[in-house]
Design a protein around this motif. Structure first.
Motif, PDB file in Angstrom:
ATOM      1  N   LEU A   7       0.841  -1.197   0.000  1.00  0.00           N
ATOM      2  CA  LEU A   7       0.000   0.000   0.000  1.00  0.00           C
ATOM      3  C   LEU A   7       0.877   1.249   0.000  1.00  0.00           C
ATOM      4  O   LEU A   7       0.625   2.207  -0.741  1.00  0.00           O
ATOM      5  N   VAL A  52      -6.089  -1.555   6.690  1.00  0.00           N
ATOM      6  CA  VAL A  52      -7.238  -2.021   5.931  1.00  0.00           C
ATOM      7  C   VAL A  52      -8.073  -2.903   6.845  1.00  0.00           C
ATOM      8  O   VAL A  52      -7.538  -3.795   7.510  1.00  0.00           O
ATOM      9  N   THR A 102     -12.418   3.215   0.800  1.00  0.00           N
ATOM     10  CA  THR A 102     -12.671   1.777   0.820  1.00  0.00           C
ATOM     11  C   THR A 102     -11.902   1.142  -0.327  1.00  0.00           C
ATOM     12  O   THR A 102     -11.658   1.770  -1.372  1.00  0.00           O
ATOM     13  N   ILE A 103     -11.522  -0.108  -0.122  1.00  0.00           N
ATOM     14  CA  ILE A 103     -10.690  -0.825  -1.084  1.00  0.00           C
ATOM     15  C   ILE A 103     -11.449  -2.031  -1.621  1.00  0.00           C
ATOM     16  O   ILE A 103     -11.946  -2.865  -0.853  1.00  0.00           O
ATOM     17  N   LEU A 150     -10.493   1.607   4.634  1.00  0.00           N
ATOM     18  CA  LEU A 150      -9.099   2.025   4.791  1.00  0.00           C
ATOM     19  C   LEU A 150      -9.084   3.210   5.741  1.00  0.00           C
ATOM     20  O   LEU A 150      -9.793   4.199   5.518  1.00  0.00           O
TER      21      LEU A 150
END
Length: 297
Positions: free
Chosen positions: A100, A143, A158-159, A267
């Motif tokens: 990340l 996360v 958000t992932i 996240l």
């Protein structure tokens, strides 16, 4: 040398692993540095450092004291900065997952440091839980849903997650078209740092979240290792889409069950209430929020 200067010197000795280097950083003779640390150990009644002819390292007591000194000195710097209304400055310690950090934060970091030339950033990179106060970390980027309610949370986005497997694995086990076809499949296990247990696979089916646990031949507690296990054909895996973007584009992995994806993961940036007024942390949080707003997550 006063007490605060001794604390700063001790921190520098631990970080540099050398009395000579730390003394040079502070512009004092090595003998003065050695004597200051000796007085500090006498005051505390414990040995803080293990000394050899080649290296200096913190003892277990010294490591604990070092982490607390980091927090104390950071608080003092922040208090002075607020009173002076000065430019944000100082060392900022950030803990975030390695990929990340490399994918999103590092490309934009030069512009941040150019805007704030007196800030230095130090990255710690792990999937494990971090005790921010004890380890002297200013903020952690994570996360998933945070579990420590004593921390302040700032949501960064958000992932999206995907379910993937290697072509070799799918050639051997078949391509599942729905979760009812997962019988006979295997998964790569990811061990939670919080519970020590393997996380299940998740699928959104007609608006309902379904958890599925499959047999596994291999598992790990680090995301880089589990990703490599998936590439080597050990089973299905779920992870953020950005992690596998190149693998998917180059055919090393194939997305499956795209019509019932895992739920997007939050996240967040987490930091202690004692740190939230620190100018260097405030500007960094604004920076990473801007980075992730512009990112394809």
């Amino acid at each position: 040398m006063d007490y605060l200067d001794s604390l700063r010197l001790f921190v520098r000795v631990v970080e540099r692993g050398s009395f000579t280097a730390a003394a040079a950083d502070h512009g004092i003779p090595r003998s003065t540095a050695t004597e200051a640390i000796r007085h500090l150990e006498t005051r505390l009644g414990v040995r803080l450092l293990d000394r050899t002819t080649r290296h200096v390292a913190a003892t277990p007591d010294g490591e604990h004291y070092y982490q607390r000194c980091l927090a104390i000195l950071a608080d003092l710097d922040d208090a002075e900065a607020m009173l002076r209304d000065s430019e944000p400055h100082g060392l900022l310690r950030v803990d975030a997952p390695g990929l990340l950090t490399r994918t999103f934060i590092l490309p934009a970091l030069p512009s941040f440091l150019e805007r704030h030339p007196r800030i230095e950033v130090q990255f710690g990179q792990s999937d494990r839980l971090v005790d921010l106060v004890r380890e002297g970390v200013d903020c952690a980027i994570r996360v998933g849903d945070p579990v420590d309610s004593s921390l302040v949370m700032r949501r960064l986005g958000t992932i999206k997650e995907v379910t993937v497997a290697s072509p070799d694995y799918l050639a051997r086990h078949g391509v599942p078209k729905s979760i009812v076809e997962l019988d006979g499949h295997q998964m790569v296990g990811f061990l939670s740092s919080r519970t020590g247990e393997v996380l299940p696979l998740e699928f959104n089916v007609a608006g309902t979240l379904r958890e599925v646990r499959l047999p596994m031949r291999a598992s790990a507690n680090h995301s880089d290792t589990t990703a490599d296990l998936a590439r080597r054909g050990f089973g299905l895996i779920q992870a953020p889409r950005y992690r596998f973007a190149n693998d998917l584009a180059e055919g090393r992995l194939v997305e499956v069950l795209a019509d019932c994806p895992p739920s997007p993961m939050p996240l967040s940036a987490l930091y202690s209430r004692a740190r939230q007024s620190a100018p260097r942390l405030r500007v960094f949080l604004d920076f990473v929020a801007e980075v992730f707003r512009a990112a394809d997550l």
